[in-house]
Design a protein around this motif. Structure first.
Motif, short mmCIF file in Angstrom:
data_model
loop_
_atom_site.label_atom_id
_atom_site.label_comp_id
_atom_site.label_asym_id
_atom_site.label_seq_id
_atom_site.Cartn_x
_atom_site.Cartn_y
_atom_site.Cartn_z
N ILE A 1 -16.81 -6.96 1.13
CA ILE A 1 -16.42 -5.79 0.34
C ILE A 1 -15.95 -4.64 1.22
O ILE A 1 -15.14 -3.81 0.79
N ASN A 2 -16.42 -4.60 2.47
CA ASN A 2 -15.98 -3.53 3.37
C ASN A 2 -14.48 -3.61 3.65
O ASN A 2 -13.80 -2.59 3.74
N THR A 3 -13.97 -4.83 3.77
CA THR A 3 -12.53 -5.02 4.01
C THR A 3 -11.72 -4.63 2.80
O THR A 3 -10.76 -3.85 2.89
N THR A 4 -12.06 -5.18 1.64
CA THR A 4 -11.27 -4.92 0.43
C THR A 4 -11.37 -3.46 0.00
O THR A 4 -10.39 -2.87 -0.44
N LEU A 5 -12.57 -2.87 0.13
CA LEU A 5 -12.72 -1.46 -0.22
C LEU A 5 -11.95 -0.58 0.75
O LEU A 5 -11.35 0.43 0.35
N GLY A 6 -11.95 -0.95 2.02
CA GLY A 6 -11.19 -0.19 3.01
C GLY A 6 -9.70 -0.21 2.69
O GLY A 6 -9.02 0.83 2.77
N LEU A 7 -9.17 -1.38 2.31
CA LEU A 7 -7.76 -1.48 1.95
C LEU A 7 -7.46 -0.67 0.70
O LEU A 7 -6.42 0.01 0.60
N ALA A 8 -8.35 -0.74 -0.29
CA ALA A 8 -8.16 -0.01 -1.55
C ALA A 8 -8.19 1.50 -1.31
O ALA A 8 -7.37 2.25 -1.85
N LEU A 9 -9.14 1.96 -0.49
CA LEU A 9 -9.22 3.38 -0.18
C LEU A 9 -7.99 3.85 0.60
O LEU A 9 -7.52 4.98 0.42
N MET A 10 -7.45 2.99 1.45
CA MET A 10 -6.23 3.32 2.18
C MET A 10 -5.09 3.57 1.20
O MET A 10 -4.35 4.57 1.33
N ILE A 11 -4.94 2.68 0.22
CA ILE A 11 -3.88 2.82 -0.77
C ILE A 11 -4.05 4.10 -1.58
O ILE A 11 -3.10 4.87 -1.78
N VAL A 12 -5.27 4.36 -2.04
CA VAL A 12 -5.53 5.55 -2.85
C VAL A 12 -5.28 6.82 -2.04
O VAL A 12 -4.74 7.81 -2.55
N LEU A 13 -5.68 6.82 -0.77
CA LEU A 13 -5.44 7.98 0.09
C LEU A 13 -3.94 8.23 0.25
O LEU A 13 -3.49 9.38 0.16
N ILE A 14 -3.18 7.17 0.47
CA ILE A 14 -1.72 7.31 0.60
C ILE A 14 -1.13 7.83 -0.71
O ILE A 14 -0.20 8.65 -0.70
N VAL A 15 -1.66 7.37 -1.85
CA VAL A 15 -1.19 7.84 -3.15
C VAL A 15 -1.32 9.35 -3.25
O VAL A 15 -0.38 10.06 -3.64
N HIS A 16 -2.48 9.88 -2.89
CA HIS A 16 -2.72 11.32 -3.01
C HIS A 16 -1.89 12.11 -1.99
O HIS A 16 -1.37 13.19 -2.31
N VAL A 17 -1.77 11.58 -0.78
CA VAL A 17 -0.97 12.26 0.25
C VAL A 17 0.50 12.34 -0.18
O VAL A 17 1.14 13.40 -0.10
N LEU A 18 1.04 11.23 -0.70
CA LEU A 18 2.43 11.22 -1.15
C LEU A 18 2.61 12.09 -2.38
O LEU A 18 3.65 12.75 -2.55
#
Length: 223
Positions: free
Chosen positions: A109-126
């Motif tokens: 879950i650490n890998t998948t959650l890390g990838l998901a959080l990366m996407i969400v962070l990029i969403v907010h930054v963009l």
């Protein structure tokens, strides 16, 4: 750094007060190395009529580029390398656990959650970059101020659902494969192995397409 600690089948390492799952880290590095090698192999001798891995890679890249263009428009072309790399990492990572002696980094879950959080962070930054800080966060209070609670819950749920869907499917598939291998003849596990290959590709596709959907919202002018 301290090694030699085992919980179940996971090797743990402790460093600076943090605990690391070495199985996941090693499998992640192996996955990245495989993706790099396959990408180089597929583009080293490009043929007019692609075959093998080059054929799969070309179809995947073309399809993902079409999805990026359809959902994000011309602005989304800058994100195409991220989307393509994410898909290839997930495909290789999901299938790695089907190889004897290996595990999928995505069964953690650490890998998948890390990838998901990366996407969400990029969403907010963009979103902030394209719409401005005030305008972007203003949409959380629309159409009515009380909706801010619902909108925040929705944002929190995005990485949770995105990560748990991938993690659950990959982990369950590997566990069931091991159980079938111990309980039934070779024929059934072989069939499940073939099905698991299909599931791994589908889950990589779903994760990537949902990521494109989330990212497209931050690229659009509307809410």
């Amino acid at each position: 750094m301290e090694h030699g600690h085992e919980i179940g089948s996971h090797s743990l390492a402790h460093f600076a007060g943090l605990t690391f799952n070495m199985d996941t880290l090693i499998m992640t590095w192996i996955t990245m190395a495989i993706v790099i090698v396959l990408a180089i192999a597929a583009t080293r001798r490009i043929e007019l009529q692609p075959r093998g891995w080059q054929n799969f890679l070309e179809m995947a890249v073309v399809y993902l580029l079409e999805q990026v263009e359809t959902n994000m428009g011309s602005k989304g072309q800058k994100l195409a390398p991220l989307i393509i790399t994410l898909f290839l990492f997930l495909v290789v990572g999901n299938e790695l656990g089907l190889v004897p002696g290996f595990t999928s980094p995505t069964n953690d879950i650490n890998t998948t959650l890390g990838l998901a959080l990366m996407i969400v962070l990029i969403v907010h930054v963009l979103g902030i970059k394209n719409k401005g800080f005030v305008r972007y966060f203003k949409h959380f209070f629309e159409p009515y101020v009380p909706f801010v609670i619902i909108n925040i819950i929705e944002e929190v749920a995005k990485p949770i659902t995105l990560s748990f869907r991938l993690f659950g499917n990959i982990l369950a598939g590997e566990i069931l494969l091991l159980v079938l291998g111990m309980l039934v003849p070779y024929f059934v596990p072989t069939l499940w192995l073939a099905f698991s290959v299909f599931v791994g590709i589908v889950q990589a596709f779903i994760f990537t397409m949902l990521s494109i959907s989330y990212l497209s919202n931050s690229m659009q002018d509307g809410h």
